[in-house]
Design a protein around this motif. Sequence first.
Motif, PDB file in Angstrom:
ATOM      1  N   LEU A 212       0.831  -1.199   0.000  1.00 35.43           N
ATOM      2  CA  LEU A 212       0.000   0.000   0.000  1.00 35.43           C
ATOM      3  C   LEU A 212       0.869   1.255   0.000  1.00 35.43           C
ATOM      4  N   ALA A 213       1.920   1.231   0.813  1.00 33.62           N
ATOM      5  CA  ALA A 213       2.831   2.380   0.869  1.00 33.62           C
ATOM      6  C   ALA A 213       3.547   2.578  -0.463  1.00 33.62           C
ATOM      7  N   ASP A 214       3.971   1.481  -1.080  1.00 35.50           N
ATOM      8  CA  ASP A 214       4.634   1.580  -2.393  1.00 35.50           C
ATOM      9  C   ASP A 214       3.684   2.183  -3.424  1.00 35.50           C
ATOM     10  N   GLY A 215       2.419   1.755  -3.375  1.00 34.64           N
ATOM     11  CA  GLY A 215       1.434   2.313  -4.303  1.00 34.64           C
ATOM     12  C   GLY A 215       1.257   3.802  -4.087  1.00 34.64           C
ATOM     13  N   LEU A 221       3.131  10.302  -3.076  1.00 39.91           N
ATOM     14  CA  LEU A 221       3.337  10.630  -1.662  1.00 39.91           C
ATOM     15  C   LEU A 221       4.782  10.399  -1.229  1.00 39.91           C
ATOM     16  N   PRO A 222       5.282  11.197  -0.282  1.00 42.86           N
ATOM     17  CA  PRO A 222       6.601  10.932   0.303  1.00 42.86           C
ATOM     18  C   PRO A 222       6.556   9.604   1.050  1.00 42.86           C
ATOM     19  N   ALA A 226       3.525   7.986   3.351  1.00 40.90           N
ATOM     20  CA  ALA A 226       2.851   6.821   2.766  1.00 40.90           C
ATOM     21  C   ALA A 226       2.827   5.652   3.755  1.00 40.90           C
ATOM     22  N   LEU A 227       3.959   5.399   4.402  1.00 42.22           N
ATOM     23  CA  LEU A 227       4.047   4.278   5.336  1.00 42.22           C
ATOM     24  C   LEU A 227       3.184   4.531   6.577  1.00 42.22           C
ATOM     25  N   GLY A 228       3.197   5.758   7.055  1.00 36.50           N
ATOM     26  CA  GLY A 228       2.369   6.097   8.215  1.00 36.50           C
ATOM     27  C   GLY A 228       0.891   5.941   7.918  1.00 36.50           C
ATOM     28  N   LEU A 229       0.460   6.448   6.778  1.00 40.80           N
ATOM     29  CA  LEU A 229      -0.947   6.338   6.400  1.00 40.80           C
ATOM     30  C   LEU A 229      -1.361   4.882   6.173  1.00 40.80           C
ATOM     31  N   ALA A 230      -0.497   4.105   5.530  1.00 37.41           N
ATOM     32  CA  ALA A 230      -0.816   2.696   5.265  1.00 37.41           C
ATOM     33  C   ALA A 230      -0.970   1.917   6.573  1.00 37.41           C
TER      34      ALA A 230
END
Length: 296
Positions: A212-215, A221-222, A226-230
């Motif tokens: 999800l973060a990679d997407g 997204l930075p 991205a990782l925090g939101l995922a």
Amino acid sequence: MLDTGTSPSVSKFIVYQQIAAMGSAPIPSETYKLGFIGAGKMAESIARGVIKSGILPASRIKTAHKGSRRTTFESFGVGVVEHNNQVVENSDVVIFSVKPQVVKDAILQLRPILSEKKLLVSVVAGVKLKDLQEWAGHDRFIRVMPNTPAAVGEGASVMSLGAGASQEDGEIIAKLFGAVGKIWKADEKLFDAVTGLSGSGPAYIFLAIEALADGAVAAGLPRELALGLASQTVLGAASMASHTGKHPGQLKDDVTSPGGTTIAGIHELEKSGFRGILMNAVVAAAKRSRELSQSN
């Protein structure tokens, strides 16, 4: 001499029953002492959770280690001794938290002092109750299958009671593992499927979070955002599934509006066989668990 009408063989049987009953006395739920054979991450997670929740004070918990793990356990008040036999002798409940390849030797070495007065517990993956009980010499044993989120108090554990473990014994262990998440009771024959789902499942979710973060990075997204939101999205969705009482399909429908962004994303997941991939992962891991348990 008074004739009681009881034959010598029946009298002996009654005496044996009385001795057996004395041997498996109830664990004193308010004052019992807890010991860990093995001082790894899982033992640490359980000990920390039990202390933090107030179920047991650190002064009533012990483990044995001579290396660096000694300092780790002592840092939050757990007593650390030199040898495993000292742990058993000073504990009412003993949790075996060692590698599968060494659990047999660990139990056999301690067998002379593993009386039925002690409640034995195993969190060792792939080792069945029948083997644990045979090595220990009695069946007052409970097998628990925890998972790694226990380290942050969000574990999903399943337990199965041996023939000699009472309902009260089960309640004590449910309370202990409830301190590091949630626990269910199930027949041991389901443990391979449990392994495929909750045992291996965290890795599937970590992979999903990473994807999800990679997407999101691909969408602009930075990485940190991205990782925090995922991660938070997965956490929030899991909390809704646990707490609302709604079926996951209903929760999905609630956020999927006609012709909207979410249904477009779900369409892509369905075209790629998303559900089938997750189902296959659970089945494959359960099958591998079954193979490994049969080879032990």
